[in-house]
Write a protein that holds these residues in place. Structure first.
Motif, PDB file in Angstrom:
ATOM      1  N   GLN A   1      26.945-107.792 -10.156  1.00  0.00           N
ATOM      2  CA  GLN A   1      25.627-108.371 -10.397  1.00  0.00           C
ATOM      3  C   GLN A   1      24.971-107.755 -11.626  1.00  0.00           C
ATOM      4  N   LYS A   2      25.087-106.437 -11.751  1.00  0.00           N
ATOM      5  CA  LYS A   2      24.498-105.750 -12.899  1.00  0.00           C
ATOM      6  C   LYS A   2      25.122-106.245 -14.191  1.00  0.00           C
ATOM      7  N   THR A   3      26.444-106.364 -14.196  1.00  0.00           N
ATOM      8  CA  THR A   3      27.137-106.854 -15.395  1.00  0.00           C
ATOM      9  C   THR A   3      26.721-108.283 -15.722  1.00  0.00           C
ATOM     10  N   ALA A   4      26.610-109.102 -14.684  1.00  0.00           N
ATOM     11  CA  ALA A   4      26.214-110.504 -14.903  1.00  0.00           C
ATOM     12  C   ALA A   4      24.815-110.577 -15.490  1.00  0.00           C
ATOM     13  N   GLU A   5      23.914-109.745 -14.984  1.00  0.00           N
ATOM     14  CA  GLU A   5      22.554-109.740 -15.512  1.00  0.00           C
ATOM     15  C   GLU A   5      22.545-109.297 -16.970  1.00  0.00           C
ATOM     16  N   GLN A   6      23.337-108.260 -17.264  1.00  0.00           N
ATOM     17  CA  GLN A   6      23.402-107.786 -18.650  1.00  0.00           C
ATOM     18  C   GLN A   6      23.960-108.864 -19.581  1.00  0.00           C
ATOM     19  N   ILE A   7      24.982-109.551 -19.115  1.00  0.00           N
ATOM     20  CA  ILE A   7      25.566-110.626 -19.923  1.00  0.00           C
ATOM     21  C   ILE A   7      24.542-111.741 -20.144  1.00  0.00           C
TER      22      ILE A   7
ATOM     23  N   GLU B   1      23.264-112.848 -23.706  1.00  0.00           N
ATOM     24  CA  GLU B   1      23.434-114.242 -24.140  1.00  0.00           C
ATOM     25  C   GLU B   1      22.082-114.918 -24.373  1.00  0.00           C
ATOM     26  N   GLY B   2      21.099-114.612 -23.485  1.00  0.00           N
ATOM     27  CA  GLY B   2      19.753-115.190 -23.680  1.00  0.00           C
ATOM     28  C   GLY B   2      19.118-114.708 -24.970  1.00  0.00           C
ATOM     29  N   GLY B   3      19.293-113.389 -25.247  1.00  0.00           N
ATOM     30  CA  GLY B   3      18.752-112.845 -26.489  1.00  0.00           C
ATOM     31  C   GLY B   3      19.406-113.472 -27.706  1.00  0.00           C
ATOM     32  N   GLN B   4      20.725-113.666 -27.608  1.00  0.00           N
ATOM     33  CA  GLN B   4      21.445-114.271 -28.718  1.00  0.00           C
ATOM     34  C   GLN B   4      20.975-115.695 -28.969  1.00  0.00           C
ATOM     35  N   LYS B   5      20.772-116.410 -27.916  1.00  0.00           N
ATOM     36  CA  LYS B   5      20.335-117.806 -28.031  1.00  0.00           C
ATOM     37  C   LYS B   5      18.926-117.872 -28.621  1.00  0.00           C
ATOM     38  N   ALA B   6      18.069-116.984 -28.157  1.00  0.00           N
ATOM     39  CA  ALA B   6      16.700-116.966 -28.704  1.00  0.00           C
ATOM     40  C   ALA B   6      16.712-116.617 -30.181  1.00  0.00           C
TER      41      ALA B   6
END
Length: 244
Positions: free
Chosen positions: A201-207, A211-216
Motif C-alpha cells: 500500500q505504501k509503495t502504491a501510494e508513493q507511485i 505519477e500525479g506530480g508528474q502529470k501535474a
C-alpha cells in the motif's frame, strides 16, 4: 543306582551328564586319563549333545516348601530381553540344588519311551538308590525357578507398560510442541502478511503521488508553453509589420 543308570544309558533311554558318567566308572574329578577312558564308552553324538551338569551342593536345611516369594530387583538392562535362564536365576539368587530341575528333565526326556507309571517308578528307584539327592530337591528347585521366571516375565511386561506410557507422554509432548510451533509460525505469517500489505500500500501510494506530480508538472508545462507561444505569436506582429 549305578546299575539302573548304566542299563538306561546302554538302552539309550536316558542321557547321562559327564559327572554321572564318571560316577558309574568310579572316576574322581580331575583325573584326565580316567575321564577320557570313561567318555570313550559313550558315542560322540551322546557326548556332544549332553550339556555339562549344573553345580551340585548340598542343601541339607531345605524342606518341601512354597517357592521363594521375595521380590526380585531387576535392573533396566536385565529387562532389555534376551537374558539367559542362568542369568535370570542368578539375579533371583536361587541356591544350587543337589539335583537341579533341568537334570531331572533330561532324565525324564530319556525315559519318554516308557509309559508314565514306569517312568515315574524308575525315577523313584533312582532316588531311593542315591542318598545324595531326592525328588523333593528337584521339585523345590523347579518351584523356585518357576517363580523367578514369572517374576522376570512380570518385570518385562511392567517395563513394556512403562515404555508405552513414556512413548505416549512423549508423543503428546511432541504434538503439543508442534501445535505451539504451528500457532507461532502462523502468527508470524499473519504479521508478515500485514507488513507485506502495508508495504504494498505504501509503495502504491508513493507511485500514485509520483505519477500525479508528474502529470501535474506536464500539464503545467503544457499550459506555460502554450502561453509562451501565444505571446511569441503576438509579438511577431511587430517585426512583421514594421521591419521594412
Amino acid at each position: 543306582m549305578k546299575g539302573i543308570l548304566k542299563f538306561l544309558a546302554a538302552a539309550k533311554l536316558v542321557e547321562l551328564s559327564d559327572e554321572e558318567k564318571l560316577r558309574l566308572h568310579g572316576v574322581a574329578p580331575g583325573d584326565e586319563l580316567l575321564i577320557n577312558q570313561a567318555a570313550s564308552e559313550f558315542t560322540d553324538e551322546t557326548a556332544a549333545t549332553n550339556p555339562p551338569p549344573l553345580p551340585n551342593t548340598s542343601d541339607a536345611g531345605t524342606s518341601l516348601a512354597p517357592p521363594i516369594n521375595s521380590p526380585i530387583a531387576y535392573a533396566a538392562a536385565d529387562v532389555a530381553g534376551g537374558k539367559s535362564f542362568e542369568d535370570i536365576f542368578k539375579s533371583a539368587q536361587i541356591p544350587d540344588s543337589p539335583f537341579p530341575a533341568e537334570r531331572l528333565l533330561r532324565l525324564l526326556d530319556g525315559l519318554r519311551a516308557m509309559d508314565e507309571a514306569t517312568r515315574k517308578a524308575a525315577v523313584h528307584a533312582m532316588d531311593a538308590a542315591d542318598d545324595n539327592w531326592t525328588i523333593d530337591d528337584s521339585i523345590i528347585d523347579a518351584q523356585r525357578k518357576i517363580a523367578a521366571l514369572e517374576d522376570y516375565q512380570k518385570a518385562l511386561e511392567s517395563q513394556l507398560t512403562a515404555n508405552q506410557q513414556q512413548v505416549i507422554a512423549e508423543v503428546a509432548d511432541l504434538k503439543a510442541a508442534e501445535e505451539r510451533a504451528v500457532t507461532e509460525i502462523r502468527k508470524q505469517i499473519a504479521e508478515m502478511e500485514r507488513l507485506l500489505a502495508r508495504e504494498i500500500q505504501k509503495t502504491a501510494e508513493q507511485i500514485t503521488n509520483l505519477e500525479g506530480g508528474q502529470k501535474a508538472a506536464q500539464e503545467n508545462c503544457e499550459r506555460e508553453v502554450k502561453r509562451l507561444q501565444t505571446e511569441v505569436e503576438r509579438l511577431r506582429e511587430i517585426p512583421a509589420q514594421f521591419s521594412h
